[in-house]
Design an enzyme around this catalytic site. Structure first.
Site, PDB file in Angstrom:
ATOM      1  CB  SER A 106      -0.844  -0.010   1.281  1.00  0.00           C
ATOM      2  OG  SER A 106      -1.507   1.227   1.467  1.00  0.00           O
ATOM      3  CE1 TYR A 161      -4.517  -2.121   5.010  1.00  0.00           C
ATOM      4  CE2 TYR A 161      -3.260  -0.118   4.612  1.00  0.00           C
ATOM      5  CZ  TYR A 161      -4.002  -1.187   4.131  1.00  0.00           C
ATOM      6  OH  TYR A 161      -4.219  -1.318   2.782  1.00  0.00           O
TER       7      TYR A 161
END
Ligand code: NAD
Length: 264
Positions: free
Chosen positions: A146, A159
């Site tokens: 990401s 995350y």
């Protein structure tokens, strides 16, 4: 991958019943590759996806519902793919979840689940495929990280930690595969309008004390200079390229596909 040009490639894509994983699996099937799907969801809907990819593209598509928090099930998924296709050319570690919360309220169980699914599962899949890829001198591993593998945002502690971790893991696996024809790369998307993003809009609104409309305009698309979401088709095309012979010297890299987010 010209040394096997006459045989279709075989790919595992974790978390491919939805969103980015499904986009990558669809791009692979369109190339004529066999695909092992994985992920959760309604059994009839998953079967419709599986059968649709087979009939649309004339390839072999299997499904295994291994839970990415369970190493034993992950090993079972890899074994099923190997016996279905004979070998595994491509592994895409894509399964992932998100939870948005200030760190002092972040539930312990959510931290553990995010680290397990978004990071540790890639270790278990890679461990299970790597020896055979090295022996065949032939393999492509892609980790869907990401933009949050390169930069942080508040309220996403688990995350961001997992995604930075998988970028590091990518580099190590690239070095271990470098002399064996096995590449390992990370794809670092910005915001893609998938269920994972749709679900975090209300929580981000709550955590920041703003409306859901403001989250889309001022938080999500604010991060991306292009002011547009990335699409799953664009990510699928990048994954296909990273599996090609022309990408043989691309390894250990984190490829941003984020509308310029990380350039800021
Ligand atoms: P999504 O929710 O649409 O898909 C997630 C997939 O993972 C689904 O198939 C789901 O069933 C599967 N999954 C979840 N938990 C699982 C488990 N325990 N075991 C097996 N499968 C499981 O989300 P998405 O947006 O397509 O995300 C896919 C990946 O892309 C994730 O790793 C995510 O972090 C990453 N990513 C997404 C965005 C975005 O904006 N959507 C941006 C950057 C990175």
């Amino acid at each position: 991958m010209s040394q096997h040009a006459n045989a279709p490639l075989s790919a595992i894509v974790t978390g491919s019943t939805s969103g980015i994983g499904l986009g990558i699996a669809t791009a692979f099937a369109a190339e004529g590759w066999n695909v092992m799907l994985n992920g959760f969801g309604d059994a009839d809907e998953i079967e419709a996806i599986r059968a649709g990819l087979e009939s649309d593209h004339g390839v072999s598509v299997h499904y295994n519902g291994a839970d990415m928090t369970k190493p034993e099930e992950i090993r079972g998924l890899v074994e099923e793919a190997r016996s279905a296709f004979g070998h595994i050319d491509v592994l895409v570690n894509n399964a992932g979840i998100q939870h948005v919360s200030p760190v002092e309220e972040f539930p312990d169980a959510k931290w553990d689940a995010i680290i397990a699914i978004n990071l540790s599962s890639a270790f278990h899949t890679t461990k299970a495929v790597f020896g055979a890829m090295k022996e065949r001198k032939h393999g492509r591993i892609i980790n869907v990280a990401s933009a949050h593998g390169l930069v942080a945002s508040p309220f996403k502690s688990a995350y961001v930690a997992a995604k930075h971790g998988i970028v590091g893991f990518t580099k190590t696996i690239a070095l271990e595969g470098a002399e064996h024809g096995v590449t390992c790369n990370a794809i670092c998307p910005g915001y893609v309008k998938t269920p994972l993003v749709e679900k975090q809009i209300p929580d981000t609104a709550k955590a920041r004390g703003i409306s859901e409309e403001e989250v889309v305009a001022n938080v999500l698309l604010h991060a991306q200079p292009t002011k547009q979401f990335v699409t799953v088709e664009q990510i699928g095309a990048l994954a296909v390229f990273l599996c090609s012979d022309n990408a043989a010297q691309i390894t250990g890299a984190a490829h941003q596909i984020d509308g310029g987010w990380v350039a800021q």
